[in-house]
Design a protein around this motif. Structure first.
Motif, mmCIF file in Angstrom:
data_model
loop_
_atom_site.group_PDB
_atom_site.id
_atom_site.type_symbol
_atom_site.label_atom_id
_atom_site.label_comp_id
_atom_site.label_asym_id
_atom_site.label_seq_id
_atom_site.Cartn_x
_atom_site.Cartn_y
_atom_site.Cartn_z
ATOM 1 N N ASP A 24 -37.875 22.317 13.094
ATOM 2 C CA ASP A 24 -38.542 22.270 14.217
ATOM 3 C C ASP A 24 -37.665 22.638 15.539
ATOM 4 O O ASP A 24 -38.761 23.389 16.527
ATOM 5 C CB ASP A 24 -39.117 20.629 14.338
ATOM 6 C CG ASP A 24 -40.326 20.361 13.710
ATOM 7 O OD1 ASP A 24 -40.864 21.269 12.933
ATOM 8 O OD2 ASP A 24 -40.770 19.420 13.741
ATOM 9 N N PHE A 25 -36.673 22.546 15.591
ATOM 10 C CA PHE A 25 -35.754 22.869 16.823
ATOM 11 C C PHE A 25 -35.988 24.244 16.904
ATOM 12 O O PHE A 25 -36.235 24.717 18.191
ATOM 13 C CB PHE A 25 -34.270 22.401 16.483
ATOM 14 C CG PHE A 25 -33.495 22.728 17.759
ATOM 15 C CD1 PHE A 25 -33.035 21.645 18.591
ATOM 16 C CD2 PHE A 25 -32.855 23.941 17.938
ATOM 17 C CE1 PHE A 25 -32.415 22.050 19.772
ATOM 18 C CE2 PHE A 25 -31.976 24.040 18.789
ATOM 19 C CZ PHE A 25 -31.664 23.082 19.645
ATOM 20 N N PRO B 235 -40.139 31.568 25.578
ATOM 21 C CA PRO B 235 -40.700 32.861 26.574
ATOM 22 C C PRO B 235 -41.331 32.096 27.798
ATOM 23 O O PRO B 235 -41.081 32.789 28.981
ATOM 24 C CB PRO B 235 -41.779 33.490 25.673
ATOM 25 C CG PRO B 235 -41.489 32.899 24.379
ATOM 26 C CD PRO B 235 -40.842 31.817 24.308
ATOM 27 N N ASN B 236 -42.154 31.120 27.713
ATOM 28 C CA ASN B 236 -42.969 30.768 28.773
ATOM 29 C C ASN B 236 -41.810 29.871 29.704
ATOM 30 O O ASN B 236 -41.897 30.201 30.766
ATOM 31 C CB ASN B 236 -43.855 29.700 28.420
ATOM 32 C CG ASN B 236 -44.923 29.438 29.348
ATOM 33 O OD1 ASN B 236 -44.927 30.069 30.455
ATOM 34 N ND2 ASN B 236 -45.874 28.350 29.328
ATOM 35 N N LEU B 237 -40.925 29.322 29.208
ATOM 36 C CA LEU B 237 -40.078 28.177 29.856
ATOM 37 C C LEU B 237 -38.969 29.334 30.825
ATOM 38 O O LEU B 237 -38.897 29.346 31.916
ATOM 39 C CB LEU B 237 -39.244 27.510 29.019
ATOM 40 C CG LEU B 237 -40.099 26.433 28.451
ATOM 41 C CD1 LEU B 237 -39.174 25.687 27.315
ATOM 42 C CD2 LEU B 237 -40.417 25.409 29.881
ATOM 43 N N VAL C 199 -38.407 26.410 15.672
ATOM 44 C CA VAL C 199 -39.818 26.685 16.182
ATOM 45 C C VAL C 199 -40.094 26.461 17.513
ATOM 46 O O VAL C 199 -40.699 27.357 18.019
ATOM 47 C CB VAL C 199 -40.582 25.724 14.925
ATOM 48 C CG1 VAL C 199 -41.816 25.820 15.428
ATOM 49 C CG2 VAL C 199 -40.485 26.219 13.534
ATOM 50 N N PHE C 200 -39.655 25.131 17.964
ATOM 51 C CA PHE C 200 -39.787 24.920 19.215
ATOM 52 C C PHE C 200 -39.291 26.017 20.179
ATOM 53 O O PHE C 200 -40.294 26.524 21.120
ATOM 54 C CB PHE C 200 -39.392 23.586 19.740
ATOM 55 C CG PHE C 200 -39.555 23.135 20.860
ATOM 56 C CD1 PHE C 200 -40.823 22.314 21.300
ATOM 57 C CD2 PHE C 200 -38.808 23.541 22.151
ATOM 58 C CE1 PHE C 200 -41.100 21.848 22.555
ATOM 59 C CE2 PHE C 200 -39.131 23.050 23.418
ATOM 60 C CZ PHE C 200 -40.359 22.010 23.708
ATOM 61 N N LEU C 201 -38.288 26.374 19.917
ATOM 62 C CA LEU C 201 -37.570 27.385 20.954
ATOM 63 C C LEU C 201 -38.215 28.711 21.086
ATOM 64 O O LEU C 201 -38.634 29.282 21.792
ATOM 65 C CB LEU C 201 -36.121 27.650 20.557
ATOM 66 C CG LEU C 201 -35.222 26.350 20.883
ATOM 67 C CD1 LEU C 201 -33.797 26.927 20.607
ATOM 68 C CD2 LEU C 201 -35.087 26.262 22.338
ATOM 69 N N ALA C 202 -38.718 28.950 19.888
ATOM 70 C CA ALA C 202 -39.554 30.228 19.404
ATOM 71 C C ALA C 202 -40.742 30.186 20.319
ATOM 72 O O ALA C 202 -41.266 31.204 20.983
ATOM 73 C CB ALA C 202 -39.648 30.629 18.065
ATOM 74 N N LEU C 203 -41.516 29.153 20.183
ATOM 75 C CA LEU C 203 -42.873 28.921 20.882
ATOM 76 C C LEU C 203 -42.734 28.667 22.381
ATOM 77 O O LEU C 203 -43.513 29.321 23.068
ATOM 78 C CB LEU C 203 -43.564 27.863 20.115
ATOM 79 C CG LEU C 203 -43.845 28.001 18.616
ATOM 80 C CD1 LEU C 203 -44.692 26.771 18.293
ATOM 81 C CD2 LEU C 203 -44.607 29.237 18.452
ATOM 82 N N ALA C 204 -41.890 27.946 22.615
ATOM 83 C CA ALA C 204 -41.881 27.496 24.396
ATOM 84 C C ALA C 204 -40.830 28.354 25.095
ATOM 85 O O ALA C 204 -41.122 28.450 26.293
ATOM 86 C CB ALA C 204 -41.586 26.129 24.309
ATOM 87 N N THR D 160 -36.047 18.637 10.793
ATOM 88 C CA THR D 160 -35.917 18.687 12.295
ATOM 89 C C THR D 160 -35.181 19.923 13.084
ATOM 90 O O THR D 160 -35.574 20.349 14.109
ATOM 91 C CB THR D 160 -34.852 17.411 12.864
ATOM 92 O OG1 THR D 160 -34.548 16.797 11.693
ATOM 93 C CG2 THR D 160 -35.624 16.469 13.739
#
Lengths: 304, 316
Positions: free
Chosen positions: B32-33, B42-44, B35-40, B29
């Motif tokens: 994943d936490f 920049p866009n957010l 990974v999520f930040l790295a992926l989402a 988890t």
């Protein structure tokens, strides 16, 4: 009245199937006139309404000034030439406008697509607290009109020195709610089993994204890419505000500059040449890949 | 891999003794936490900085008496709004907005439906015609505006030539504010009706065939079938189109700006907000106030849509 022409097509299926057997389909002699009048006339009319103005633009762009500044109208150019295009290039850095549009569209669309893919992947396949809330925030951003944000963005970007720069034109539009939303909806439909296999094989998120999720979602990604390319190419108000140096203008802004700089009617041929340059590339892309573009732009009509 | 194992092992041991909530923070988890930040992220961040932050900033700017480019500004509170709602010119802006919006929404929906009916036939060529009518929707508003401006030219335009042919003199489309409005409405509808046509066509093709056939057997004519069965069944499509075309008409800019640069007779809220800040007046604070008024209207439309959709449509 024949069945085919008087009924909406809801019943045409059955009618055609039945009438083909009896030899009186839509093209049989007794139905031909009715089909042409009831079926093709509206179709041709609709198509003409779209094509006549565009054809007029293209034809006029090849005319001599004398053929445009006249009340004696000829439909076809008497001596077709590229003179208006050359004149457009003399009056303004037209090649530069084109190059700027290509650069802004390519970089903008590529980054937006990339961001949409990785954000949508994270929203669907990576566990995270408040994921739903974040998705709602993206969804709301989809509804926030970019138009009402131009003044604050202008002040922010110009205070950072972004006026008349590529990054200044591209950066504020990079965040993508549309692409993220569309791809998330698609990723949700993918069967979990294809990812489980990869997970057992020890593939991390990055590999699962690029070797499984992205390839199987190619049509959706193409839709997002094409819609993004179209909107970046046509984008107007932001580049209009953030550039005032002709060398940094994109095509729509450059055309505005061209139409403001010479208001005499002599300029129509030149302006039509400019309109061809901004319209034709998208028209060609649309002609080749319209399936993806239409799906992308009318998305939501099925759910709403 | 090794560092992750050493990290997760104490976490798992702790999980045995601690309550459920704690035990979920395991290696996976946690990974994943990030990974999520790295992926989402920049866009957010981009959305936050260039979509949400400007909204808030706009409200702040709207309380200022501020000349664009000037280093100083005076706080005037609701002064800009008072000016807007008391200025007689604003009544014109609201009237122009209303007229343009109603005419373009109504025009593109009615003509779009008619075009969809024309396209809804099982004859060769409909696929091509469907693409053709959609095409203007994806073209540059600036390019389209220029093409039509030439057609509307009172002396050299194709339209003036047609009018002369039937013995009429061409009106001054651009100089007369009322005719300028007619002109931009025509062009806007031309550019957008293909969108309505394609969406209506999809709606028509998903209508239940048996109901229509039954009523045809009962002797209902084509017009009557459309009016009393087709249209009610199409109401979700109509509602969807009403909202989307309403939102885009309220934000129309390209065609208005290129065809009528001065905005005389065509200054909708959207266009007026641009003209006030960037059209030579440099009234940044006032322009922000006009944008906020526009934003509130758009928000109301969106909220109405969301409430309605919530009731009528299930997302599965």
């Amino acid at each position: 009245m024949s069945t085919t022409t008087s009924n909406p097509a809801a019943t045409a299926d059955r009618a055609t199937a039945a009438s083909v057997e009896r030899g009186n389909g839509p093209f049989a002699r007794n139905n031909l006139t009715a089909t042409l009048a009831g079926g093709y006339m509206p179709l041709i009319l609709a198509t003409l309404i779209v094509f006549l103005p565009l054809a007029w633009m293209a034809l006029s762009s090849f005319k001599q000034p004398g053929e445009i500044v006249t009340t004696d109208l000829h439909i076809l150019p008497q001596a077709p030439s590229f003179e208006n295009y050359a004149e457009a290039a003399r009056r303004a850095p037209f090649a530069r406008f084109f190059l700027n549009s290509v650069i802004v569209t390519t970089i903008g669309a590529a980054v937006k697509c990339f961001l949409a893919i990785i954000t949508a992947y994270a929203l669907v396949f990576v566990s995270f607290p408040f994921k739903r809330l974040l998705f709602v925030l993206i969804l709301v951003a989809l509804m926030v009109p970019p138009q009402v944000a131009v003044l604050p963005n202008y002040i922010l970007i110009s205070s950072l020195g972004g006026q008349n720069t590529y990054w200044g034109i591209i950066l504020p539009g990079l965040g993508t709610a549309f692409g993220t939303f569309l791809l998330r909806q698609h990723f949700l439909t993918l069967p979990g089993s294809i990812l489980e296999a990869a997970e057992i094989d020890g593939a991390g998120h990055w590999r699962r994204l690029w070797s499984i999720v992205a390839p199987v979602s190619a049509p959706s990604i193409a839709t997002v890419a094409l819609v993004t390319v179209v909107s970046e190419w046509n984008d107007y108000i932001w580049p209009l505000i953030i550039t005032n140096n002709t060398n940094m203008m994109t095509l729509p802004v450059g055309l505005t500059f061209l139409s403001n700089s010479d208001s005499s009617s002599q300029a129509w041929g030149v302006l039509m040449a400019g309109a061809v340059v901004v319209i034709l590339p998208i028209l060609l892309v649309f002609a080749m890949l319209q399936r993806y573009i239409v799906t992308g732009l009318t998305q939501g009509s099925v759910t709403g | 891999m090794t560092p992750q194992l050493t990290q997760s092992r104490p976490a798992q041991q702790a999980a045995a003794s601690l309550p459920q909530r704690r035990s979920r923070w395991t290696g996976r988890t946690r990974r994943d936490f990030f990974v999520f930040l790295a992926l989402a992220l920049p866009n957010l961040i981009l959305i936050a900085v260039f979509t949400y932050w400007p909204l808030i900033n706009n409200i702040y700017y709207s309380t200022l008496d501020w000349t664009l480019g000037s280093a100083t500004a005076t706080v005037v509170g609701l002064g800009n709004y008072v000016t807007f709602f008391t200025d007689p010119g604003s009544a014109d802006v609201l009237r122009v907005t209303l007229l343009f919006t109603v005419a373009t929404v109504g025009g593109s929906m009615v003509l779009g439906l008619l075009m969809a009916l024309a396209l809804n036939r099982k004859i060769p060529g409909t696929t091509f015609a469907r693409s053709a009518v959609f095409a203007p929707y994806v073209l540059s508003g600036v390019g389209v505006g220029l093409v039509w401006l030439f057609i509307f030219d009172p002396v050299y335009g194709a339209l003036s030539w047609v009018l002369r042919g039937i013995g009429l003199a061409s009106p001054q489309w651009i100089n007369d504010p009322q005719l300028a409005m007619v002109m931009v409405i025509v062009v806007y509808v031309w550019k957008n009706l293909g969108y309505c046509a394609v969406v209506y066509l999809a709606g028509l093709q998903s209508l239940p065939k048996d109901v229509l056939e039954a009523s045809a057997l009962d002797g209902a004519g084509a017009a009557r079938r459309l009016w009393s069965i087709g249209l009610p069944l199409l109401s979700p499509t109509t509602f969807f189109l009403l909202i989307t075309t309403l939102l885009s008409s309220l934000q129309a800019f390209d065609i208005l700006k290129i065809m009528t640069p001065s905005g005389r007779g065509t200054n909708t809220l959207m266009f007026e907000s641009y003209l006030q800040a960037f059209g030579g007046y440099n009234r940044a604070g006032y322009s922000a106030a006009v944008s906020v008024v526009l934003f509130v209207i758009l928000l109301v439309v969106t909220v109405v849509q969301m409430r309605f959709v919530e009731k009528k449509v299930h997302y599965s």
